[in-house]
Design an enzyme around this catalytic site. Structure first.
Site: not given
Length: 321
Positions: A9-10, A123, A208, A266
């Site tokens: 997202g960054n 979420k 994602k 992740k």
């Protein structure tokens, strides 16, 4: 080598920044340099990306629009963010890779309609709500909400991805040398009608990172690079003595105490890809994708540990595997 690079997202917005277009353009400009280096080194590249702030912003705008009878559903909003972020990335990459074709593909991610996530929305999406606002939305629109800090926020289901509909299209584009942007925001969540075979959107968001791992697996990618705002996965995260993890197996990653909302998914995506394919997965800094691939930075994840680095990391973990 065929590489799937997953932008965190960054890549577009950092915590606390306003979601203005010029802010996102600046971050995309920086990310494109790192991504272009992979292509310039001779690799095939597929890029996935997050969309959390963007889909939250569009959802809020849709909810407040007096012209609408009901807000747009999340699957449609997710598709809108794929187009918006896709064009920003494509334009930057075309500028850095003159003569190279770049295509952004609106991607649909199939989920299981019986996934337990539909029974327990977890979420967070959108901005903070007061107690009164939350109760009003629960009554009027059937929302579920949960506490996030000192305020309430909307929660939606986040089912696991099971298939990527556009994989054949992406394969065809890669065969022509095209850099492809796909699977953005986890993909547009859809379920397949068992009688007609048609796809239908669902009110959900797909993680994602898990989608990136599935895209990499279905494309027979050699490597999955998860690009974020830290140089490594760290042991002792949140303590006074965090230490970078150079290499890890899926089992080693899964026993680490990692933040659920950021590094945990992740790590699970990297572990799943390495485990299911035997390929290379790695988590590392957004500004040095080529360095992650070469092993000069980031945490490398392989199905089986080997060598001195693995021994070093076992000592950091303080565990035997």
């Amino acid at each position: 080598m065929r590489i799937v690079a997953a932008l965190g997202g960054n890549a577009l917005l950092q915590r606390g920044e306003r979601p203005d277009a010029d802010v996102q353009l600046r971050h995309v400009h920086q990310a494109a340099r790192s991504l272009a280096e992979l292509v310039e080194a001779g690799h095939e590249l597929v890029i996935t990306h997050g969309n959390g702030p963007q889909v939250g912003l569009l959802a809020a705008e849709s909810e407040a629009d007096p012209a609408l009878t009901v807000p747009y559903p999340l699957d449609v909003l997710g598709a809108q963010t794929q187009g918006m972020i896709g064009t920003l990335l494509a334009r930057e990459l075309m500028g850095r890779l003159p003569g190279r074709a770049v295509a952004a593909v609106v991607t649909h991610t199939e989920v299981d309609p019986h996934d337990p996530a539909f029974q327990g929305p977890s979420k967070f999406i959108g901005g903070q709500l007061t107690e009164a606002q939350a109760r009003s939305m629960e009554t009027e629109r059937g929302w579920t909400t949960a506490r996030d800090g000192d305020r309430l926020r909307r929660t939606v289901p986040s089912p696991r991805p099971v298939a990527i509909s556009e994989v054949p299209v992406v394969r065809s584009l890669l065969a022509t040398g095209t850099v492809v942007i796909a699977g953005g925001g986890g993909g547009v969540p859809v379920i397949r009608d068992t009688d007609t075979g048609l796809l239908r959107g669902v009110e959900a968001v797909v993680d994602k990172d898990l989608t990136a791992a599935l895209v990499a697996e279905e494309l027979d990618a050699d490597a999955l690079l998860i690009l974020t705002d830290v140089t490594h996965v760290f042991t002792g995260f949140g303590t006074s003595r965090p230490r970078p993890l150079l290499t890890a197996t899926p089992a080693q990653l899964r026993v680490l105490d990692l933040p659920e909302g950021s590094m945990r998914p992740k790590a699970e995506a990297a572990a799943a890809f390495a485990e299911r394919t035997g390929g290379l997965a790695a988590i590392g800094p957004l500004d040095n994708a080529l360095g992650i691939l070469l092993g000069t930075t980031g945490t490398t994840v392989r199905a089986h540990a080997d060598g001195h680095a693995a021994h070093h990391d076992l000592l950091l973990l303080g565990k035997e595997f």
